[in-house]
Scaffold this active site. Structure first.
Site, PDB file in Angstrom:
ATOM      1  N   GLU A  49     -38.402  28.182   9.771  1.00  0.00           N
ATOM      2  CA  GLU A  49     -38.444  28.571  10.689  1.00  0.00           C
ATOM      3  C   GLU A  49     -38.173  28.320  11.480  1.00  0.00           C
ATOM      4  OE1 GLU A  49     -40.667  31.595  12.200  1.00  0.00           O
ATOM      5  OE2 GLU A  49     -41.239  31.684   9.258  1.00  0.00           O
TER       6      GLU A  49
ATOM      7  N   SER B  19     -43.561  66.631 -12.998  1.00  0.00           N
ATOM      8  CA  SER B  19     -43.206  67.986 -12.752  1.00  0.00           C
ATOM      9  C   SER B  19     -43.806  68.256 -11.629  1.00  0.00           C
ATOM     10  CB  SER B  19     -44.382  68.981 -13.863  1.00  0.00           C
ATOM     11  OG  SER B  19     -43.749  68.847 -15.018  1.00  0.00           O
TER      12      SER B  19
END
Length: 705
Positions: free
Chosen positions: A102, A377
């Site tokens: 950070e 499918s």
């Protein structure tokens, strides 16, 4: 003579020029003074309205989440799970991990870091986006503890001034302690001690380096990087933190490698049973995390937001009731009933997510959004769309006969060939061989292009393993698809070729009545409306005459079944003009569905949901574009021609059990949709994204009514 020269036109122009220059300077000075005054005034106002370090934070207020009709869904309470600990109990590895990730210059700067800001600006310019922030740990503490999360210049000025004050009043260790006890880690956990318990079920002082790096990576985006929600992303972020620790010499590279390879033992979430009876639990969590990412955790848990969403509570209740049809085969090692399932419903015209079920309700992994599963499918409509766009029609004939591609010979589910069949019949009956032949004829790039345009973002187009091969025509994808994205893609067909991004939040209002966000649908025409209608008509046949007969709801509807060859995934995705929904069933890990196909239970669940959800919506047909004539199907009935004279084998599940279950007594009377193993995915040297389809020629128009 000299006097005459001084009065010459040339000297007059010089005097006029000097006068204009002076006037310009005066105007510039006045402008600078005005701008400076306004800036000082804004700065003074920002300082005067800035909270004091001695001020108490205003009382927390719970946020409320409403459905699309204004009904209250849930209240997000402001109770914080926070257990402060001293800096002496926080491992040095965890402190260093946060500093490296950070604010690498935390111990050198004075609260704000000009070098860090310039570095962030350069990084963002280079990346053409916001890839790095310039806020220090001290600034983040000031923002989280004393300020709102709004992204304004005023707030940034206040944040910087408060950071300078904090640095004068506290030591670096005190600032880091305050920060590590303040920050939000997701799952309702504030501070490192609570996060340690939530994620690893241990006190913070007992964390390993690998666990420290994992925790340090979460606050960047608590929803996305939570190992409970997205373990893959959390692990990648952990590796980034460890690399940063090596870069800034907190650890050496060999130690980092060991930490990356260390196996993490995550805690079993105690909240698993808390959400089981909560309406729309997955949707609420999805919206809450969206709000946290956008406005910050404090805004959600403390600022009393009013959030108006797209959910329809009546449809949500219908979805949850329909999903109760899931069978309970076994309980896995995480205490979850298997198989799991997901259902997501979208209004095609607006993109509004009207219902969302991400599982059985006793965990926080939202399968409707995060589960990437093989579609089988259910992916075939993209193949037939490419064929229609290429000039074929539903009546075009394709030979269902033996063919080989290398050492792979695709087969239909019944292990038979049916001779010459129309495209309509091939799609209705979910025939594999004709589908592969169509994909080979159109090329693999066009179906992938349409799938992307219609909203599928998980396709892999580059690398040694990718989706640019014939395997994808039967739904054999590298990663798979999510229920949300495939529902959104089918919604394009229901919306005359226009894709609308799925959304969950319509409007957000703060505790003072100010509108923070007003969302409007994002539309994009991605298909020819004629092709969209023709494919929709073909998919109507799937329900009326084909593998999706169990999904017939007695009104105009279209859809497609999907079942993978190993019975690990079963789908039904279908739509009316007003609503599209996808249903998926499968095991989270290894497990077989014992013969459940997309035309069975998923279609039944879809039917149950749609019938209840559409009861107040008048039935209407799909809009037919002008000039379209639908030809009769030239092959309405399949002829059976066994391959090589062999009798069709009895399809068994991979474990050798008979696939028929008590809930599928009538399955034998319907065609079964099931893909067979696809060919190996081979590397494609040409890894460029698929190109857009060629423009339709006059000849194509004649063949494509």
């Amino acid at each position: 003579m000299n006097k005459e020269r001084s009065d010459s036109p040339k000297d007059g122009r010089r005097s006029s020029k000097n006068g204009n220059s002076k006037l310009t300077v005066i105007i510039l000075i006045v402008f600078i003074v005005m701008i400076t005054g306004a800036g000082l005034g804004f700065l003074t106002a920002s300082i005067h309205t800035m909270p004091s370090l001695k001020d108490e934070i205003r009382p927390a207020a719970s946020s409320q989440i409403y459905d699309v009709n204004g009904k209250l869904i849930n209240t997000v309470h402001s109770v914080e799970n926070r257990v402060p600990v001293s800096i002496n109990k926080i491992p040095k590895n965890l402190q260093n991990a946060f500093v490296a990730a950070e604010d690498a210059r935390f111990y050198q700067h004075i609260g704000i870091d000009p070098r860090g800001i310039l570095r962030a600006v350069w990084s963002n310019i280079s990346d053409r986006g916001v890839s790095e922030g310039g806020s220090t740990i001290t600034q983040q503490l000031a923002k989280n503890a004393l300020l709102s999360q709004e992204r304004t210049l005023k707030r940034k000025i206040q944040e910087a001034i408060l950071a300078l004050q904090i640095e004068r009043q506290y030591s670096k260790n005190e600032i880091l302690e305050l920060y590590l006890n303040q920050i939000y880690f997701g799952q309702g956990a504030y501070g490192v001690q609570s996060a340690s318990i939530v994620y690893f079920n241990k006190n913070v002082e007992d964390l390993t380096l690998a666990e420290c790096a994992m925790l340090a990576g979460i606050p960047k985006s608590p929803n996305y990087y939570s190992p409970f929600n997205n373990l893959k992303a959390a692990t990648e972020r952990q590796a980034t933190v460890l690399d940063q620790m090596v870069k800034y010499e907190f650890i050496d590279s060999s130690t980092a490698v060991q930490a990356k390879n260390a196996k993490l033992r995550l805690a079993i979430r105690s909240s698993q049973t808390d959400t089981a009876d909560q309406t729309a639990s997955y949707f609420i969590d999805y919206v809450t995390q969206y709000l946290i990412d956008r406005y910050g955790a404090d805004a959600v848990y403390k600022d009393g937001l009013k959030v108006y969403t797209t959910l329809d509570l009546d449809m949500q209740e219908a979805a949850e009731e329909a999903m109760k049809k899931l069978p309970s085969i076994r309980t896995d090692s995480n205490g979850l009933q298997q198989p799991q399932g997901a259902l997501v419903a979208i209004e095609p015209r607006t993109g509004y997510i009207k219902a969302m079920v991400g599982g059985r309700g006793n965990d926080q992994f939202n399968r409707a959004v995060l589960a990437e599963r093989q579609p089988g499918s259910a992916f075939k409509p993209f193949i037939y769309l490419a064929a229609l766009e290429g000039g074929m029609t539903p009546s075009s004939m394709i030979d269902d006969s033996k063919i080989s591609f290398g050492n792979w010979s695709p087969m239909n589910y019944d292990e038979k060939f049916h001779g010459s069949v129309s495209l309509r019949t091939a799609l209705e009956q979910s025939l594999n061989v004709p589908t592969v032949k169509i994909a080979n004829q159109t090329g693999v790039d066009k179906p992938l292009y349409y799938a992307q345009q219609m909203g599928i973002s998980t396709l892999v187009l580059q690398g040694s393993v990718n989706d640019r091969n014939l395997a994808m025509s039967l739904g054999g994808l590298t990663r798979g698809v999510t229920p949300l994205e495939i529902a959104s893609a089918y919604g394009v067909l229901a919306n005359q070729g226009v894709h609308v991004d799925p959304i969950t939040v319509i409007k957000v209002i703060d505790r003072n009545g100010k509108t923070l966000e007003q969302v409007t649908p994002k539309e994009k025409a991605v298909l020819n409306e004629r092709s969209a209608y023709i494919l929709t008509d073909m998919l109507r046949g799937v329900i009326n005459n084909g593998t999706g007969a169990a999904a017939n709801i007695g009104r105009p509807a279209a859809g497609k079944t999907g079942t993978t060859s190993d019975y690990k995934d079963a789908w039904f995705v279908g739509f009316t003009p007003d609503l599209v929904a996808s249903v998926w069933i499968g095991y989270d890990a290894d497990g077989y569905l014992n013969g459940i196909t997309g035309g069975g239970l998923p279609a039944t669940i879809w039917k149950s949901f749609m019938q209840k959800s559409l009861v107040k919506i008048p039935s209407r047909d799909f809009i037919r574009p002008n000039g379209i004539v639908i030809e009769p199907n030239p092959t309405p009935v399949l002829t059976e021609q066994p391959a090589d004279g062999k009798q069709p084998a009895n399809p068994l599940t991979p474990d050798g059990k008979n696939p028929k279950t008590p809930t599928q007594q009538d399955d034998d009377s319907r065609p079964v949709d099931k893909t067979l193993p696809p060919p190996p995915v081979k590397s494609d040297k040409n890894t460029a994204p698929p190109p857009p389809p060629k423009k339709t020629t006059e000849t194509d128009k004649k063949n494509n009514p």
